[in-house]
Design an enzyme around this catalytic site. Sequence first.
Site, short mmCIF file in Angstrom:
data_model
loop_
_atom_site.label_atom_id
_atom_site.label_comp_id
_atom_site.label_asym_id
_atom_site.label_seq_id
_atom_site.Cartn_x
_atom_site.Cartn_y
_atom_site.Cartn_z
N ASP A 53 22.19 -45.75 41.54
CA ASP A 53 22.54 -44.37 41.17
C ASP A 53 21.65 -43.85 40.04
O ASP A 53 21.92 -42.78 39.47
CB ASP A 53 24.01 -44.25 40.81
CG ASP A 53 24.39 -45.04 39.57
OD1 ASP A 53 23.78 -46.10 39.34
OD2 ASP A 53 25.27 -44.59 38.81
N ASP A 104 21.05 -44.46 36.87
CA ASP A 104 21.36 -44.23 35.46
C ASP A 104 20.64 -45.26 34.59
O ASP A 104 20.58 -45.14 33.38
CB ASP A 104 22.87 -44.20 35.18
CG ASP A 104 23.60 -45.45 35.63
OD1 ASP A 104 22.99 -46.31 36.31
OD2 ASP A 104 24.80 -45.57 35.32
N SER A 114 26.91 -47.88 42.03
CA SER A 114 25.80 -48.27 41.14
C SER A 114 24.90 -49.35 41.74
O SER A 114 24.24 -49.11 42.73
CB SER A 114 26.36 -48.69 39.78
OG SER A 114 25.31 -48.96 38.89
N ASP A 123 18.41 -48.62 39.32
CA ASP A 123 19.51 -49.16 40.12
C ASP A 123 19.91 -48.08 41.14
O ASP A 123 19.27 -47.03 41.23
CB ASP A 123 20.68 -49.61 39.23
CG ASP A 123 21.34 -48.46 38.50
OD1 ASP A 123 20.66 -47.44 38.25
OD2 ASP A 123 22.54 -48.55 38.18
MG MG Z 1 24.14 -47.46 37.72
#
Ligand code: MG
Length: 449
Positions: A240, A242, A95, A238
């Site tokens: 990744d 999400d 992340s 961020d």
């Molecule tokens: Mg994330």
Amino acid sequence: MTRLFGTNGVRGIVNQDMSVEFALEVGRAIGTFMGGRVAIATDSRTSGDMLRSAVSAGIVYAGSDVLDLGMLPTPALQYYVKNSGAKGGVMITASHNPPEFNGIKCVDHDGTEMPRRKEEVIERIYSERDFALPAWNAVGRIARMDGVASSYTNAIRRAVDRFKVQEAGLTVVLDCANGAGSITSPGLLEALGVRAITLNCNPQGTFPGHPSEPTPENLRDLVAAVKATGAALGIAHDGDADRAIFVDDKGTYVPGDQSLTVVASHIVQEHGGGTVVTPVSTSSCLEEVVRRHNGQVIYTKVGAPTVARRMMEIGAVFGGEENGGLIFPEHQYCRDAAMAIAKMLEIIALKGPLSELLKEVPCRSLDKRKLPCPDDKKGWVLEQVEAYFADRRTDLTDGVKVYFEEGWSLMRPSGTEPIFRIYSEGKDEATAKRCGDECEKVVRELLEE
Ligand code: MG
């Protein structure tokens, strides 16, 4: 039994605690547990190929098949798993952590983050080395699949009023932090007819643009680019993708609880009410605005999977966290940054600039502190804190949240570090500090006992 999965999967520094041997064994446990086709994807980290290969080898070793989707945002993998009939998914990501970290995160067959009780089964298989070991002719296979990114962004495009967005003729600046959002968000913006000026939208695992946590310090270039170009919006992800954090049309960084509130306000108005779910740590500005539009807010423990599960149980219209993780139930029950940007663009196209929309959101100041606290003392301190504030209005959903005249404080022990956290909120800095001071005094005295 070894605890592998923290609140966000297994994480570690590559080639130290996150080794190929370890990833292979975790893959064996996952393959044994899932027992069928498993979809796998990575974010842009340098170690992504290595760890994806190791986890995939472990999965096929245990007799399950792997469908390798390449580099994708976490929510794009989740969306694929939900709609594909796969037994589950594995995301190789850390992340927003620094580039030397990587991690393994499991996705349930319905696309949600794997619930704790299932992670415990995987941990048991791992600890007891109770791996499936099929005969030579029953090991799994690995297939590659392309095109998942475009089916994901197409679904998002259809989930909003794309004609209104297109008509608005917006220009935005997009900063993907050299992460996995680079694979989907530029294409989504193009499909929505939005002119995108891109920063750090080339996936690069060393994160040369800036660290991948979308904090104000890391988004200075984005703020400057929005101001310089007169863009209607700045968007940051961020690593990744999400989470989505925004910069308004005046070039002001918008804290996550304020963008959460703007979207919640719109959705609750659309539904003529409804329930919004958020962790106890979220600013009260959300509840104030949601109530104004005849909605209600339900609080949960901290953590996106908990928020998502509660939303499913009660049929919430919307949910999310103060860190830019927004959950849209009609799309999927997990944080989804691409959906968040499409929705924010729709709201701006329908209602006007974000700086104007933010005028509805009351300003709150936050005061964060942490005190060192040995793990074996955490439970006792928490009990004593609860007893101390027994005659006040409290919320015991996660730690102890105490409401004061003009603000609140949340006191909770960290799940991962030997510290006790105190978050306080007030209408201004002085009020938040007063709440923090009062609570710190109580916790400190208990710790010295
Ligand atoms: Mg994330």
